[in-house]
Structure formats: structure tokens, C-alpha cells
Design an enzyme around this catalytic site. Sequence first.
Site, PDB file in Angstrom:
ATOM      1  N   ASP A 192       0.745  -1.150  -0.085  1.00 24.83           N
ATOM      2  CA  ASP A 192       0.150  -0.006   0.077  1.00 24.83           C
ATOM      3  C   ASP A 192       0.867   1.254  -0.210  1.00 24.83           C
ATOM      4  OD1 ASP A 192      -2.452   1.479   0.205  1.00 24.83           O
ATOM      5  OD2 ASP A 192      -2.997   1.024   2.011  1.00 24.83           O
ATOM      6  N   ASP A 214      -3.038   2.562  -5.831  1.00 26.78           N
ATOM      7  CA  ASP A 214      -1.900   2.820  -5.058  1.00 26.78           C
ATOM      8  C   ASP A 214      -1.863   1.222  -3.870  1.00 26.78           C
ATOM      9  OD1 ASP A 214      -4.359   2.941  -3.624  1.00 26.78           O
ATOM     10  OD2 ASP A 214      -3.777   4.581  -2.439  1.00 26.78           O
ATOM     11  N   GLU A 215      -2.420   0.426  -4.309  1.00 30.35           N
ATOM     12  CA  GLU A 215      -2.427  -0.815  -3.474  1.00 30.35           C
ATOM     13  C   GLU A 215      -2.403  -2.057  -4.290  1.00 30.35           C
ATOM     14  OE1 GLU A 215      -5.382  -1.745  -0.654  1.00 30.35           O
ATOM     15  OE2 GLU A 215      -6.576  -0.218  -1.373  1.00 30.35           O
TER      16      GLU A 215
END
Length: 435
Positions: A33, A127-128
Site C-alpha cells: 500500500d 495505490d495498492e
Amino acid sequence: MGTGANSASPEGPGARPGEAAPDDTGCHILHVDMDAFYASVEIRDRPELAGQPVIVGASGGRGVVLSASYGARAFGVRSAMPVARARRLCPRAVFVPPRHRVYAATSKEVMAIFGAVTPEVEPLALDEAFLDVSGALRRLGPPATIAAYIRARVRRQQGITCSVGVASCKFVAKIASARCKPDGLLVVPRAGVLDFLHPLPVAALWGVGERAGEVLARLGLRTVGDIAHTPLDTLQRDLGVAHGAHLAALAWGRDERRVTPRVPEKSIGAEETFEADIDDPVRIRQELLRLSGRTAHGLRAGGYVARTVSVKLRLASFKTMTRSRTLPHPTDVAHEIYATACSLYSSAGLDQGARLRLVGVRVSGLVPAADANSQLTFDDKPVGWREAERAVDKIATRFGADAVRPAALVEDPGRPDEAPGGQPEGPEGRSRGAF
């Protein structure tokens, strides 16, 4: 059991100096993350922002926080918070308009780092992602070493940080990455899963929202361990059979879901919240045109065509209406999507003078463009529009999103170039074309 944000070296496997590395045997699931992703990218690109509370989001009254640096979070600022409230909480914050193309490009490069480790990558957002590294152990070493390698590569190549949870299942790995933020690495050994989970608050479990939290509080259940030691029939009686069984399984660390690479897109769309409620049909159709263009561009970029077009209309009262129509042939052409969206808007039955707070355009029923057999009209007009729009895509890639745009959108002085969810504005001084 593992290490937190400030105790793990980005190069090491996750142990404090002088400590034995945590037992990561069987912990082949990683959750990676990025830390305050949008804000971190802005600080990377504008070093003068370092050390300041940075908030990414449109600064208008209707805007929301898209990302906040940890300096801003210390004041209570959180993602999805109205910017007006964020400004009250953190008066000295620096507000930065979003640059979605930059974030998407950075995300693509980060995902490439993951892909170089293992093909088993399941992105959850820009983003993850989850990674299953079981096939990379012989080549790169144990899971904690791989996690440290990923963190170092992201830092070195992108100039931003990420946090990594390492565990035997997806659910625990995701909690672990959240517990070691920012810039941390946390290994939860297979034998230590219950020791890790049971002291956590019930809100740590997937599926515990506001309503479920109230039910659990009424039952006197405050921690994950409390749920684990509550009879299953009690949970199912108060939460429902499926939900009760789901929470009971998670409370005992049971999560059988596999990492699923490249989950197919189900829909693509865009929406806009106006700075002030509007009732002008011309303005509304302009926004539908803008959103149809963005949606069609997303289809072409992903290699899809869509069968169904939907519009979303949110009134000033917050009442939300959606209308959909299935097309006679799948399309990736903004002209066709826009015509359908306008027809759906006109037939929505809105009262005269109804004021809208938000409009959105979304397409679904996606199929790969290469496999679609579009039934073109007799005079092949869709082909002409498709070729024109693909030419515009090439110009936008080279000169920016606003280099060429529909003439109806050129004269729009009342609307800022950037808004929540919008495209980044072009460089100052650039002349813009119209078609």
C-alpha cells in the site's frame, strides 16, 4: 511478530537490529500500500512542499480531500472529507489540485515493479495491490526479504514510500500493511495470526461498518477476540447468517480467497459535482459531453467497447436517479455515448427548473474491442467518429488533455479546469484546438 513503521529498514527483512527475523514460513501473501499516494507524488515533484501539511483536492466549496500527507493527517484530515472541513482543521495546509495522469503513470510504474517480482498481482486501486510471491521464493528469497526488496525498489525508482504486510492470507496481510504505516514492513507469522488479530478492535474486520458496529457494541463485543469467542448462532441471529459466518471466519484468521491477477473491468465512467447546483440544460449537456469524452477515452485506453450507457443525476436534495440503455452495438465512441446520455437525461422526467448537484456517465457490458463485431450504420458514421477520436487520443498523449476538445467546451469560463475526478489542466500558455 514483526516490525512497525519506524523499526524496519527498507533494505532488510523486517527485524530490528540484533533481533532474529520474524518467521515468514508460509506467509506468501503480500499487501503493498503506497503511503498517502497522491500527496507523496506531489511532494516528490515539488520538494518545497516537504515538511508541510499537503492536501490534494479541489479547493472549492464542493471539493473533497483526495489525499492528505501525514502532516495534514495529524490535524485530523482524512480522504473523502469535504475540503471546507479540512481547511478548518488545518488552516496552514497547502492545497494542491490533483494531477490524475501523473498518478496513473506513477501507478503503472509501481505495478511494473510488482510484476517483475511475480505475475500473481491483484491491483485493488492505483495505490495498492495483493501479491502472491510463492513462485518467487527460490529466485528472490523468503517473503519478508521480497517485501523489503519491493519497498527499496519503489523508494529508489519512484521517490515515494510504501508499507507492506506479509501474512498467510489476504485479509491479515491487508491489516498488517495498515498497522505499520507509514513506510513500514510487518510480518504476521502463521502461528501468530490469532495473537495479532484478537486484540484489534472489531472495526478492523472487513464487513464491520457503522450498522454492524452498532450491533456488535450492543452485544458487548469490542475486539476481534470477542467475536471469535461468541457462539456462531448468536452472531448469525443478530447479523444475518452469511454476515455472521463471514465475521466469525475472519476472527479466526480464515480467508481462503486467492490472489486474482488482472480482474476484468466491469464498468468505466466519470462523474462531476458542480461548484453550485445548476438548472441550465445547456450546461448539463456540456458536462455530459465532457464526461462522455472521458469515458470513451477510458474505454479505448483499456481496449474495450461497451454495450450499455448509464447516466447518474443527483438533485440538490441529494436524491439520485440513474437511467440506462443498451445499445444495438457495442461502442467506444464518445459521440455515440454522448447522444445516448443526452437522451437518457431528457427522458429522466425531471421537473422544470430541477437543480442538479452531480451528473455522471458510465458504461458497462464491456467486451474486448478486438473481439467485438460492431454493426455499423449504413453510412459508416461511427467509423468516422472513432477514427477522429483516436486521432485526438494521439494528440492528447503528446500535447496534453486540453490540446484538442469539442468546440462546445472551449467557451466555458464559469468552470475551473480541474475538479474532483477531473483531468489535469494543460500547461499554461498552450493554445487549444477545438473540433
